[in-house]
Design a protein around this motif. Sequence first.
Motif, PDB file in Angstrom:
ATOM      1  N   GLU A   1       0.955  -1.086   0.063  1.00 43.07           N
ATOM      2  CA  GLU A   1      -0.125  -0.041  -0.173  1.00 43.07           C
ATOM      3  C   GLU A   1       0.846   1.332  -0.108  1.00 43.07           C
ATOM      4  O   GLU A   1       0.298   2.269  -0.451  1.00 43.07           O
ATOM      5  CB  GLU A   1      -0.808  -0.135   1.137  1.00 43.07           C
ATOM      6  N   MET A   2       2.242   1.281   0.352  1.00 46.09           N
ATOM      7  CA  MET A   2       2.878   2.448   0.225  1.00 46.09           C
ATOM      8  C   MET A   2       3.286   2.618  -1.173  1.00 46.09           C
ATOM      9  O   MET A   2       3.988   3.908  -1.357  1.00 46.09           O
ATOM     10  CB  MET A   2       4.219   2.231   1.139  1.00 46.09           C
ATOM     11  N   GLY A   3       3.212   1.734  -1.977  1.00 45.84           N
ATOM     12  CA  GLY A   3       3.501   1.965  -3.491  1.00 45.84           C
ATOM     13  C   GLY A   3       4.739   1.254  -3.951  1.00 45.84           C
ATOM     14  O   GLY A   3       5.092   0.154  -3.263  1.00 45.84           O
ATOM     15  N   ALA A   4       5.609   1.737  -4.771  1.00 48.11           N
ATOM     16  CA  ALA A   4       6.776   1.298  -5.301  1.00 48.11           C
ATOM     17  C   ALA A   4       7.698   2.170  -5.293  1.00 48.11           C
ATOM     18  O   ALA A   4       7.574   3.547  -5.727  1.00 48.11           O
ATOM     19  CB  ALA A   4       6.613   0.537  -6.632  1.00 48.11           C
ATOM     20  N   PHE A   5       8.924   2.047  -4.893  1.00 49.42           N
ATOM     21  CA  PHE A   5      10.124   3.006  -4.937  1.00 49.42           C
ATOM     22  C   PHE A   5      11.004   2.726  -6.028  1.00 49.42           C
ATOM     23  O   PHE A   5      11.500   1.611  -6.208  1.00 49.42           O
ATOM     24  CB  PHE A   5      10.969   2.920  -3.654  1.00 49.42           C
ATOM     25  N   VAL A   6      11.356   3.447  -6.979  1.00 49.41           N
ATOM     26  CA  VAL A   6      12.135   3.298  -8.087  1.00 49.41           C
ATOM     27  C   VAL A   6      13.080   4.047  -8.317  1.00 49.41           C
ATOM     28  O   VAL A   6      13.204   5.154  -8.191  1.00 49.41           O
ATOM     29  CB  VAL A   6      11.001   3.831  -9.502  1.00 49.41           C
ATOM     30  N   LYS A   7      14.143   3.565  -8.557  1.00 53.47           N
ATOM     31  CA  LYS A   7      15.791   4.440  -8.579  1.00 53.47           C
ATOM     32  C   LYS A   7      16.791   3.629  -9.674  1.00 53.47           C
ATOM     33  O   LYS A   7      16.835   2.501  -9.714  1.00 53.47           O
ATOM     34  CB  LYS A   7      16.136   4.447  -7.145  1.00 53.47           C
ATOM     35  N   SER A   8      17.568   4.615 -10.029  1.00 54.80           N
ATOM     36  CA  SER A   8      18.788   4.085 -10.671  1.00 54.80           C
ATOM     37  C   SER A   8      19.931   4.780 -10.226  1.00 54.80           C
ATOM     38  O   SER A   8      19.881   5.828  -9.481  1.00 54.80           O
ATOM     39  CB  SER A   8      18.628   3.953 -12.241  1.00 54.80           C
ATOM     40  N   LEU A   9      21.201   4.547 -10.586  1.00 54.10           N
ATOM     41  CA  LEU A   9      22.232   5.483 -10.058  1.00 54.10           C
ATOM     42  C   LEU A   9      22.283   6.689 -10.714  1.00 54.10           C
ATOM     43  O   LEU A   9      22.855   7.635 -10.250  1.00 54.10           O
ATOM     44  CB  LEU A   9      23.743   4.570 -10.377  1.00 54.10           C
ATOM     45  N   LYS A  10      21.638   6.905 -11.907  1.00 60.08           N
ATOM     46  CA  LYS A  10      21.625   8.152 -12.800  1.00 60.08           C
ATOM     47  C   LYS A  10      20.231   8.789 -12.553  1.00 60.08           C
ATOM     48  O   LYS A  10      20.085  10.076 -13.240  1.00 60.08           O
ATOM     49  CB  LYS A  10      21.820   7.749 -14.108  1.00 60.08           C
ATOM     50  N   SER A  11      19.382   8.401 -11.618  1.00 66.43           N
ATOM     51  CA  SER A  11      18.028   9.106 -11.547  1.00 66.43           C
ATOM     52  C   SER A  11      17.751   9.107 -10.004  1.00 66.43           C
ATOM     53  O   SER A  11      18.168   8.328  -9.390  1.00 66.43           O
ATOM     54  CB  SER A  11      16.966   8.338 -12.254  1.00 66.43           C
ATOM     55  N   GLU A  12      16.982  10.186  -9.507  1.00 69.44           N
ATOM     56  CA  GLU A  12      16.542  10.206  -8.282  1.00 69.44           C
ATOM     57  C   GLU A  12      15.649   9.195  -7.863  1.00 69.44           C
ATOM     58  O   GLU A  12      14.715   8.783  -8.663  1.00 69.44           O
ATOM     59  CB  GLU A  12      16.156  11.775  -8.175  1.00 69.44           C
ATOM     60  N   GLY A  13      15.394   8.744  -6.816  1.00 73.31           N
ATOM     61  CA  GLY A  13      14.432   7.913  -6.269  1.00 73.31           C
ATOM     62  C   GLY A  13      12.997   8.448  -6.385  1.00 73.31           C
ATOM     63  O   GLY A  13      12.812   9.794  -6.379  1.00 73.31           O
ATOM     64  N   ARG A  14      12.069   7.633  -6.816  1.00 71.31           N
ATOM     65  CA  ARG A  14      10.743   8.215  -6.889  1.00 71.31           C
ATOM     66  C   ARG A  14       9.737   7.110  -6.366  1.00 71.31           C
ATOM     67  O   ARG A  14       9.951   6.011  -6.584  1.00 71.31           O
ATOM     68  CB  ARG A  14      10.358   8.326  -8.416  1.00 71.31           C
ATOM     69  N   TRP A  15       8.904   7.655  -5.621  1.00 72.26           N
ATOM     70  CA  TRP A  15       7.926   6.705  -5.080  1.00 72.26           C
ATOM     71  C   TRP A  15       6.307   6.946  -6.201  1.00 72.26           C
ATOM     72  O   TRP A  15       6.097   7.896  -6.301  1.00 72.26           O
ATOM     73  CB  TRP A  15       7.172   7.277  -3.876  1.00 72.26           C
ATOM     74  N   VAL A  16       6.004   5.778  -6.615  1.00 69.19           N
ATOM     75  CA  VAL A  16       4.737   5.488  -7.249  1.00 69.19           C
ATOM     76  C   VAL A  16       3.797   4.812  -6.519  1.00 69.19           C
ATOM     77  O   VAL A  16       4.095   3.858  -6.081  1.00 69.19           O
ATOM     78  CB  VAL A  16       4.869   4.862  -8.660  1.00 69.19           C
ATOM     79  N   ASP A  17       2.702   5.626  -6.474  1.00 74.16           N
ATOM     80  CA  ASP A  17       1.603   5.053  -5.713  1.00 74.16           C
ATOM     81  C   ASP A  17       0.931   3.690  -6.000  1.00 74.16           C
ATOM     82  O   ASP A  17       1.087   3.401  -7.266  1.00 74.16           O
ATOM     83  CB  ASP A  17       0.380   6.037  -5.554  1.00 74.16           C
ATOM     84  N   ALA A  18       0.664   2.910  -4.941  1.00 75.23           N
ATOM     85  CA  ALA A  18      -0.410   2.126  -5.430  1.00 75.23           C
ATOM     86  C   ALA A  18      -1.586   2.428  -5.818  1.00 75.23           C
ATOM     87  O   ALA A  18      -2.240   3.568  -5.317  1.00 75.23           O
ATOM     88  CB  ALA A  18      -0.578   1.115  -4.089  1.00 75.23           C
ATOM     89  N   PHE A  19      -2.342   1.910  -6.833  1.00 75.86           N
ATOM     90  CA  PHE A  19      -3.765   2.386  -7.290  1.00 75.86           C
ATOM     91  C   PHE A  19      -4.763   2.417  -6.110  1.00 75.86           C
ATOM     92  O   PHE A  19      -5.506   3.548  -5.757  1.00 75.86           O
ATOM     93  CB  PHE A  19      -4.227   1.600  -8.429  1.00 75.86           C
ATOM     94  N   TRP A  20      -4.907   1.410  -5.494  1.00 72.64           N
ATOM     95  CA  TRP A  20      -5.797   1.148  -4.349  1.00 72.64           C
ATOM     96  C   TRP A  20      -5.030   1.337  -2.942  1.00 72.64           C
ATOM     97  O   TRP A  20      -3.916   0.621  -2.855  1.00 72.64           O
ATOM     98  CB  TRP A  20      -6.538  -0.258  -4.329  1.00 72.64           C
ATOM     99  N   THR A  21      -5.405   2.164  -2.134  1.00 75.23           N
ATOM    100  CA  THR A  21      -4.595   2.409  -0.897  1.00 75.23           C
ATOM    101  C   THR A  21      -5.528   2.038   0.290  1.00 75.23           C
ATOM    102  O   THR A  21      -6.629   1.354   0.180  1.00 75.23           O
ATOM    103  CB  THR A  21      -4.305   4.032  -0.828  1.00 75.23           C
ATOM    104  N   ALA A  22      -4.962   2.442   1.548  1.00 71.97           N
ATOM    105  CA  ALA A  22      -5.603   2.135   2.790  1.00 71.97           C
ATOM    106  C   ALA A  22      -6.512   3.196   2.711  1.00 71.97           C
ATOM    107  O   ALA A  22      -7.375   3.282   4.150  1.00 71.97           O
ATOM    108  CB  ALA A  22      -4.728   2.223   3.877  1.00 71.97           C
ATOM    109  N   SER A  23      -7.060   4.281   2.229  1.00 73.80           N
ATOM    110  CA  SER A  23      -7.800   5.155   2.520  1.00 73.80           C
ATOM    111  C   SER A  23      -9.326   4.577   2.506  1.00 73.80           C
ATOM    112  O   SER A  23      -9.652   3.646   2.009  1.00 73.80           O
ATOM    113  CB  SER A  23      -8.143   6.421   1.374  1.00 73.80           C
ATOM    114  N   ALA A  24     -10.197   5.558   3.196  1.00 73.63           N
ATOM    115  CA  ALA A  24     -11.841   4.928   3.396  1.00 73.63           C
ATOM    116  C   ALA A  24     -12.375   4.830   1.836  1.00 73.63           C
ATOM    117  O   ALA A  24     -13.348   4.027   1.688  1.00 73.63           O
ATOM    118  CB  ALA A  24     -12.359   6.040   4.187  1.00 73.63           C
ATOM    119  N   ASP A  25     -11.959   5.634   1.104  1.00 77.29           N
ATOM    120  CA  ASP A  25     -12.388   5.639  -0.217  1.00 77.29           C
ATOM    121  C   ASP A  25     -12.389   4.401  -0.800  1.00 77.29           C
ATOM    122  O   ASP A  25     -12.992   3.689  -1.856  1.00 77.29           O
ATOM    123  CB  ASP A  25     -12.051   6.739  -1.082  1.00 77.29           C
TER     124      ASP A  25
END
Length: 316
Positions: free
Chosen positions: A212-236
């Motif tokens: 539910e935290m999503g996915a962390f994406v990174k390479s040595l030549k790019s800054e790390g980026r978090w990509v959300d999970a589509f469904w989360t722990a939100s009430a919605d």
Amino acid sequence: MGSPPAGPYHRRKGLIGGGGTYAAIGARIWLPPTEIGMMVDRGHDFPASIEANLLEYGPEMWIFRDQPDRLTTRALNSYKGDHRNFQYITPRIRITPKDLASTRIPRPRMLHFICSPTRASTIMSEVRAVQDWYPTTIYEPIPDRCVPEELPALIEVLPSISILSPNAEEALSLLSIPLPPTRASIEEAADRFLQYGVGHERKGWIIVRSGEMGAFVKSLKSEGRWVDAFWTASADDAGRIVDVTGAGNSFLGGLAAGLLLTNDVLKATFYASASASFIVEQEGLPRLSRDKQGHLLWNGDLPQRRLDALVTRHGN
């Protein structure tokens, strides 16, 4: 075979399973069946209902090998609380790159595999032995080998891997980082794997799948980026997540498809997250239908709609 968590213990028989199956479906959400290939060993007891179910996704994507003297490979996913246990209950048949030589996909552009680090080294040796084949390799370490003792073997194979993708618990376990995962500890793990040298000339990527935290994406030549999970722990989103079995596998199938369509790892991760969203909505595989315009729907929804919504959520 698979079963989801429901109460303290839940067990259900007869579901289509296998990490490769879920990865293939994750790719099928975005690609025509002719662009996908998965080898299926069909034992003498292979259920006709399961074969019919698979064929609904496109007969072209399945490469059946008849095994009349064997039982079909079956396994059990069992859950007790948040703990998952996996075990084969009939003998398994291993598939190697050599097995692809006589099929319609002898040298696929994307190669996803789930195994131990030692077996990953064997697989990559077979890939290098094929002339003029340089696939993008997406390696998903098998969960029961994500232990500190396996780290040296993993480090040895990392230069051959284009994209390494453990889940958060697996990544931290390999590196002896305390659980439970946090964003900070996941980012630390990603940096350590990259320093060990993912990819040829250290040009590979790490994607840590983090539920539910999503996915962390990174390479040595790019800054790390978090990509959300589509469904989360939100009430919605309450009630949308029914069974997470196969979600990580389908994520990586969606990633492979996204890479073919965009040639961009970060963009492909949005496709991956959207693919996983369809897998968690039910036990087993998602259902197919068509709208009045003839567009293929997955669980009654358009994949492109979810992709666009996810991209918009990130302000892209």
